[in-house]
Design an enzyme around this catalytic site. Structure first.
Site, PDB file in Angstrom:
ATOM      1  N   VAL A  11      42.788  37.572  28.443  1.00  0.00           N
ATOM      2  CA  VAL A  11      43.636  37.527  27.252  1.00  0.00           C
ATOM      3  C   VAL A  11      45.088  37.759  27.658  1.00  0.00           C
ATOM      4  CG1 VAL A  11      44.149  38.569  25.025  1.00  0.00           C
ATOM      5  CG2 VAL A  11      41.780  38.318  25.760  1.00  0.00           C
ATOM      6  N   GLU A  12      45.926  36.791  27.347  1.00  0.00           N
ATOM      7  CA  GLU A  12      47.366  36.931  27.563  1.00  0.00           C
ATOM      8  C   GLU A  12      47.954  37.405  26.246  1.00  0.00           C
ATOM      9  OE1 GLU A  12      49.184  35.970  30.354  1.00  0.00           O
ATOM     10  OE2 GLU A  12      47.691  34.911  31.548  1.00  0.00           O
TER      11      GLU A  12
END
Ligand SMILES: *[C@@H]1O[C@H](CO)[C@@H](O)[C@H](O)[C@H]1NC(C)=O
Ligand SMILES: *[C@@H]1O[C@H](CO)[C@@H](O)[C@H](O)[C@H]1NC(C)=O
Ligand SMILES: *[C@@H]1O[C@H](CO)[C@@H](O)[C@H](O)[C@H]1NC(C)=O
Ligand SMILES: [Zn+2]
Length: 439
Positions: free
Chosen positions: A329-330
């Site tokens: 997850v960015e």
């Protein structure tokens, strides 16, 4: 960065000239360009002029992270422990936390059952040195959970913390790459991504290791290291996932707002490889994508990105460890121009608090979704078990009635012979009951 150098080597005039040259010359020309493009595409991690840099009274440096996290653990001995054995190459702690309700775990059958029905999560932060934001969001989460416990019994805050702590057994690698982090603090090179020796841990794992979605050049930001698992930092990941069967792995990064589903590697892109439970993974990613004020793009990594990445941690967790939900997850990113780094990966000091508040619902939604998923899994398992045992019981009943029938037949036959000879009310009655039993 690629383009200006290309122009220097091959001035635009060359493009006009190509109609006058032969095919083999053209081929040669193209090869030279490709060679230089390839050469130029190495992204190194030299320091750049920064638009803003972290203020360490707002962002935490490593020693403050260490201090805050150890203090939180000390204040909550019933819910948190530090796994001290996990360290970097320079023997700096990765601050691996184990969070669950430790008070209930006596060695009884009942507590073993509840332990097994708990959602098992592994979170990872700080793999990339220059991404400060993710670990800040962890600290925000830890403070939220532990503060909630101090609220009055039955208050919303207390119930939220209790809900999470009674359903989840979670391990957290708080600073996966502390050497890289300390390197940035001592050099002020905010473009530094790897370990102190420049290895990108996220290209160092045993999943399609060494292919072209990584680099053999120690100066490149995607340097994969000398061989797979060459870095001591990977032990926390491999050891924990060997010992424990996790339901979810999540690796937190920043630089853009994306939620990646495996796979990211070059071969998967070529053959269209997918994870087994793609639909479930897409479903959760979809929920996460719009549960905050931000909108996250989500999808399979090789589809979402125009590049591939080989030897990544989350591909390893999905492909080798078979963890059913494995994501990268960015958390954050904004429009970015120029070569500066800190602002590419981290919000300005004055915006940090607001960004962290905005991100937080992502965790809440994630926990909610996964706790529901886990209880549906546990239900399935107990149903399967019940079905199986009722099947067994049915089997026994069938065998028993078959034996009984056989027995009754055998003895009934003899009686039948008798009855034929001596017809009486009594024997008629017994022949009735015998035929009733057969039916
Ligand atoms: C880390 O930050 C704190 C708080 O700003 C500061 O007092 C301390 O000197 C810093 N530590 C290092 C090693 O830079
Ligand atoms: C932790 O477990 C104990 C024993 O099962 C229980 O009494 C307590 O309420 C739990 N605490 C939380 C916050 O879930
Ligand atoms: C923790 O986060 C939840 C979910 O956002 C929130 O409702 C709760 O009030 C927070 N607790 C504290 C103590 O801030
Ligand atoms: Zn990253």
């Amino acid at each position: 960065m690629k383009f200006p150098l290309f122009l220097k080597i091959c001035p635009p005039k060359a493009a006009v000239m190509y109609t006058f040259i032969t095919k083999s010359e053209l081929f040669c020309f193209v090869s030279v360009i490709l060679f230089f493009l390839d050469f130029c595409s190495t992204i190194d991690v030299k320091a750049q002029r920064e638009k803003y840099i972290p203020d360490y009274s707002v962002y935490h440096n490593y020693s403050m992270l260490h201090r805050e996290i150890t203090q939180i653990v000390k204040r909550n001995p019933n819910f948190m422990r530090i796994e001290k054995e996990y360290e970097s190459r320079n023997k700096v702690s990765q601050l691996v936390l184990h969070i669950k309700n430790f008070t209930g775990s006596f060695n009884t059958q009942i507590s073993k059952y509840t332990e097994n029905s708990k959602l098992k999560i592994l979170f990872s932060y700080g793999v990339h040195a220059r991404e400060f934001l993710p670990t800040e969001s962890l600290l925000y989460l830890l403070k939220n959970l532990t503060k909630g416990l101090t609220f009055p019994h039955g208050s919303f805050e207390e119930q939220f913390s209790r809900y999470v702590l009674s359903h989840i057994d979670i391990y957290i690698i708080s600073v996966a790459n502390p050497d890289g982090r300390l390197y940035i603090e001592s050099t002020n090179n905010y473009c530094w991504r790897g370990t102190e020796t420049g290895v990108d841990l996220d290209r160092n794992f045993d999943w399609e290791y060494g292919r072209k979605g990584s680099s053999s050049d120690p100066k490149d930001e995607e340097y994969r290291g000398l061989h797979k698992f060459s870095e001591p930092e990977s032990l926390a990941f491999t050891d924990l996932t060997e010992k424990i069967k996790f339901d979810l792995f999540m690796s937190f990064h920043s630089g853009i707002k994306h939620i990646y589903i495996p796979f990211a590697d070059t071969k998967s892109k070529k053959i269209g490889r997918q994870v087994d439970n793609l639909n479930d993974m897409l479903d959760l990613a979809m929920e996460l994508s719009h549960c905050t004020k931000y909108t996250y793009k989500y999808g399979q990594a090789y589809k979402l990105n125009d590049y591939t990445a080989d030897g990544t941690i989350f591909d390893f967790m999905a492909g080798v460890r078979k963890i059913p939900f494995s994501y990268t997850v960015e958390l954050w990113g904004q429009n970015h121009k120029g070569t500066s780094c800190f602002d590419l990966f981290n919000p300005p000091n004055e915006d940090l608090k607001e960004v962290l508040e905005t991100i937080h619902p992502l965790y809440v939604q994630l926990f909610r979704y996964m706790i529901d998923w886990k209880s549906s899994q546990v239900r399935h398992i107990t149903e399967d078990f019940n079905e199986e045992s009722s099947l067994n019981f049915g089997y026994i009943l069938m065998m028993l009635s078959a034996c009984l029938t056989f027995f009754v037949c055998l003895t009934g036959k003899n009686r039948f012979h008798h009855r034929r000879r001596i017809v009486s009310l009594k024997s008629l009655g017994s022949s009735f009951s015998a035929s009733f039993m057969k039916a």
